[in-house]
Design a protein around this motif. Structure first.
Motif, short mmCIF file in Angstrom:
data_model
loop_
_atom_site.label_atom_id
_atom_site.label_comp_id
_atom_site.label_asym_id
_atom_site.label_seq_id
_atom_site.Cartn_x
_atom_site.Cartn_y
_atom_site.Cartn_z
N TYR A 1 -9.42 -4.14 -9.96
CA TYR A 1 -9.89 -5.33 -8.90
C TYR A 1 -9.37 -6.36 -9.30
CZ TYR A 1 -13.72 -7.68 -11.29
OH TYR A 1 -14.54 -8.39 -12.40
N SER B 1 -8.87 2.73 -1.50
CA SER B 1 -8.12 1.82 -2.73
C SER B 1 -8.86 2.38 -3.83
CB SER B 1 -8.68 0.31 -2.63
OG SER B 1 -8.02 -0.22 -1.44
N LEU C 1 -13.53 -1.31 6.91
CA LEU C 1 -14.06 -1.68 5.58
C LEU C 1 -14.05 -0.30 4.90
CD1 LEU C 1 -15.60 -3.61 3.96
CD2 LEU C 1 -17.78 -3.00 4.82
N CYS C 2 -14.71 0.91 5.17
CA CYS C 2 -14.73 2.01 4.38
C CYS C 2 -13.51 2.75 4.03
CB CYS C 2 -15.46 3.32 5.33
SG CYS C 2 -17.38 2.67 5.41
N VAL D 1 -12.02 0.15 1.23
CA VAL D 1 -12.65 0.12 -0.16
C VAL D 1 -12.57 1.41 -0.64
CG1 VAL D 1 -14.81 -0.10 -1.20
CG2 VAL D 1 -14.20 -1.85 0.63
#
Length: 278
Positions: free
Chosen positions: A187, A94, A87-88, A91
């Motif tokens: 996003y 990116s 996850l880290c 996110v």
């Protein structure tokens, strides 16, 4: 002439398949040996010449492995480690990759140079500073301690920056003309275009987190807070090792990753393939 060329092509194909088969046997042999050893007695595992098949198939080694280690805790800790590191990495990498690829800000090249330097340095030199930071904050023996080194990923930042560089600037410019802010452009427009790259990064991050051994042994000394790889290392004795029990524990530790591979086999192969070319 055509017959000679066909014969040469057939011979080349046959030699290629022979080489691939030998390579496959070499790669799968350690797994087969681990599987067979997990059913042997300790004497059979150390026999000379080596004994390939166990004289009697039993599950005593698996029972001993389950009694020696808190596998439920190890499974949970490893799962949380993989989840939060993935996850880290996805996110934060990116956002950082997009910023380095498409945005202009002061000291951009210098900051990206720091990212590249971090990739070039061995990760072991960061262990002492990272441990001191956690120890002074009282965060050792915790899930956060396991995840801490993976909060940011220099490789992920570089990898996704290359992915964003491959997207034409005209797309972000068109989004800006349609009224999107920089954040909305990121996003809503740019992020979905890097889905394959993010999947590849997630796969590599998961594999690296699963196999991480040194850091979990350093930051967490409580057996119930260790990961599978660190917990298995405690089965390795100082002078003698019960190899059948160790192999049984290793086989149990492989189950989650094998299941994940079977479920996401297509994504895994695509992620590996896309790193070889654009």
């Amino acid at each position: 002439m055509n017959t000679t060329m066909k014969s040469q092509k057939t011979l080349t194909t046959a030699l290629t398949y022979v080489a691939l088969i030998l390579g496959s046997i070499t790669m799968i042999f350690p797994f087969v040996w681990m599987l067979l050893t997990s059913f042997k007695t300790q004497a059979e595992s150390m026999a000379i010449p080596p004994q390939i098949l166990p004289s009697q198939w039993n599950f005593d080694n698996f029972v001993m492995a389950l009694e020696s280690l808190p596998f439920v805790n190890l499974y949970v800790n490893t799962g949380l480690l993989i989840f939060f590191r993935v996850l880290c990495a996805v996110v934060f990498s990116s956002m950082a990759g997009y910023a380095f690829a498409k945005l202009e800000f002061p000291f951009k090249k210098a900051l990206f140079g720091i990212v590249l330097i971090q990739m070039m340095l061995p990760s072991q030199i960061f262990i002492i500073p990272q441990y001191l930071m956690l120890a002074r904050a009282g965060l050792t023996n915790s899930i956060f301690a396991l995840v801490f080194p993976g909060l940011v990923s220099a490789f992920g930042t570089f990898f996704l920056r290359q992915a964003y560089l491959g997207i034409p600037n005209e797309i972000s410019e068109a989004a800006y003309l349609d009224g999107c802010t920089k954040w909305q452009t990121f996003y809503k427009v740019m992020l979905p275009l890097t889905g394959a790259s993010m999947a590849a990064l997630a796969i590599f991050t998961a594999v690296f987190a699963y196999s991480d051994l040194m850091w979990p042994l350093i930051c967490n000394i409580d057996l119930k807070m260790m990961t599978l790889s660190a917990g298995l290392s405690t089965l390795n004795g100082q002078y003698t090792t019960n190899f059948p029990v160790l192999m049984a524990g290793s086989l149990l530790a492989m189950i989650p990753m094998v299941i994940l591979y079977l479920i996401f086999q297509k994504q895994f192969i695509q992620g590996i393939a896309m790193t070889g070319g654009k």
